[in-house]
Enzyme design. Structure first.
Site, PDB file in Angstrom:
ATOM      1  N   HIS A  43       0.843  -1.206   0.000  1.00  0.00           N
ATOM      2  CA  HIS A  43       0.000   0.000   0.000  1.00  0.00           C
ATOM      3  C   HIS A  43       0.880   1.259   0.000  1.00  0.00           C
ATOM      4  CE1 HIS A  43      -2.723  -2.952   2.123  1.00  0.00           C
ATOM      5  NE2 HIS A  43      -3.508  -2.539   1.157  1.00  0.00           N
ATOM      6  N   GLN A  67     -18.025  -6.961  -0.900  1.00  0.00           N
ATOM      7  CA  GLN A  67     -17.140  -7.741  -1.773  1.00  0.00           C
ATOM      8  C   GLN A  67     -16.692  -9.066  -1.154  1.00  0.00           C
ATOM      9  OE1 GLN A  67     -14.147  -4.408  -1.800  1.00  0.00           O
ATOM     10  NE2 GLN A  67     -12.666  -6.065  -1.941  1.00  0.00           N
ATOM     11  N   LEU A 199       3.179  -9.028  -1.500  1.00  0.00           N
ATOM     12  CA  LEU A 199       2.659  -8.599  -0.196  1.00  0.00           C
ATOM     13  C   LEU A 199       1.136  -8.535  -0.239  1.00  0.00           C
ATOM     14  CD1 LEU A 199       5.131  -5.854   1.055  1.00  0.00           C
ATOM     15  CD2 LEU A 199       5.263  -8.334   1.240  1.00  0.00           C
ATOM     16  N   SER A 201      -2.384  -8.362   2.794  1.00  0.00           N
ATOM     17  CA  SER A 201      -2.810  -8.401   4.199  1.00  0.00           C
ATOM     18  C   SER A 201      -3.116  -9.839   4.612  1.00  0.00           C
ATOM     19  CB  SER A 201      -4.052  -7.535   4.397  1.00  0.00           C
ATOM     20  OG  SER A 201      -3.755  -6.214   4.041  1.00  0.00           O
TER      21      SER A 201
HETATM   22  O1  PAF Z   1      -8.011  -3.948  -3.403  1.00  0.00           O
HETATM   23  C1  PAF Z   1      -8.663  -3.666  -2.381  1.00  0.00           C
HETATM   24  O2  PAF Z   1      -8.116  -3.526  -1.283  1.00  0.00           O
HETATM   25  C2  PAF Z   1     -10.167  -3.517  -2.495  1.00  0.00           C
HETATM   26  O3  PAF Z   1     -10.704  -4.419  -3.391  1.00  0.00           O
HETATM   27  C3  PAF Z   1     -10.605  -2.075  -2.808  1.00  0.00           C
HETATM   28  C4  PAF Z   1     -10.120  -1.639  -4.179  1.00  0.00           C
HETATM   29  C5  PAF Z   1     -10.055  -1.132  -1.745  1.00  0.00           C
HETATM   30  C6  PAF Z   1     -12.126  -1.984  -2.796  1.00  0.00           C
HETATM   31  O4  PAF Z   1     -12.633  -2.313  -1.544  1.00  0.00           O
END
Ligand code: PAF
Length: 300
Positions: A43, A67, A199, A201
């Protein structure tokens, strides 16, 4: 570009829109890095790219129930807002948008399947039916819906996504085009651990033994790439060998191993000179994905 300022944490739509209006009136260019938090070096590389390209950087942190399919890790997904905001302060981020589920889905409940049944959605393009979409029904509808909402609320000039989620970026690019948004979608290279593991999470779910095996996914991508660059065009054979390699190193279910065109994600043709190799496989309960773009004369 303006100097990085203090980080502001915003939790409501009104506050988000107020900051956006102020930046618009100052003619500032805004980059959005959408995340679900639990931030790591992957990130941070997106944030650094955003910082280089825009006057203002917004990072959204929202674990999006829509999601996650039933039985996935929505409840257990690591939530580390304090730690995340500290790191983002050091990176010069201007604003963290961290709304509650009730702000994003006001008339829906917060559980993944309940939101899915009650809220208005942004239907993804047909690209969402293959690869990860075939194994995680509804996942990309959740992604296009939340990313669409974030684009609407933050009105970014550009949005940065990681290449690790190759199909996700392809779908978002198409959504932006199909819905006529003037947002530049930027793909940042995958950040890897020294042993090659992409990488994520979710890597923290791995046991020590699984963590030792996990880089095999990247090694398998590299050996497929070598074979392609050596002139192998029997894609079925390449996929079969890669499947055997992962299975023999301890991977359980292989969701897919595929060779596709990097721009359109259509299946590869023998005449192609560029490919994207994509994999999703499970180690215990943890699902890992990775990909590699290959050109006949080298990796890109
Ligand atoms: O890639 C992610 O972490 C997620 O799919 C996103 C793009 C933040 C949408 O929730």
């Amino acid at each position: 570009m303006s100097n990085p300022s203090c980080l502001t944490i915003v939790r409501t739509l009104e506050d988000m829109q107020q900051h956006r209006s102020q930046w618009t009136s100052q003619g500032q260019r805004v980059a959005l890095v959408p995340t679900m938090g639990n931030l790591h070096e992957g990130h941070f590389s997106l944030v650094k790219l955003a910082r280089e390209r825009a006057d203002r950087v917004v990072v959204s942190i929202f674990v999006n129930p829509l999601q996650f399919a039933q039985g996935e890790d929505f409840e257990h997904y690591p939530r580390t807002l304090e730690q995340d905001t500290l790191a983002l302060t050091l990176l010069g981020v201007d604003l963290v948008f961290a709304p509650d589920a009730s702000v994003i889905y006001p008339d829906s409940l917060s559980m993944a399947n309940e939101v899915a049944q009650t809220t208005t959605i942004v239907a993804p393009p047909s690209l969402a039916g293959i690869l990860c979409g075939a194994n995680r029904p509804g996942h990309f509808t959740g992604v296009t819906t939340i990313v669409g909402k974030l684009f609407h609320l933050v009105e970014p000039d550009m949005a940065i996504f990681g290449q690790k989620d190759y199909q996700q970026v392809a779908i978002i690019r198409q959504m932006v085009k199909d819905l006529n948004w003037s947002i530049e979608v930027i793909t940042a290279p995958t950040t890897r651990a020294p042993d090659g593991l992409a990488l994520s999470s979710r890597n923290q779910y791995l046991t020590n033994k699984q963590r030792f095996v996990a880089p095999r996914i990247y090694q398998t991508l590299l050996s497929m790439a070598d074979r392609l660059m050596d002139g192998e065009r029997n894609f079925v054979k390449l996929v079969k060998q890669a499947t055997e390699a992962l299975k023999s190193s301890g991977f359980g279910q292989i969701d897919y191993i595929d060779i596709r065109h990097p721009d359109t994600l259509r299946p590869s043709l023998a005449t192609d000179q560029r490919w994207v190799l994509l994999m999703a496989a499970r180690l215990g309960n943890t699902r890992l994905i990775d990909n590699l773009v290959v050109e006949a004369d080298g990796l890109s």
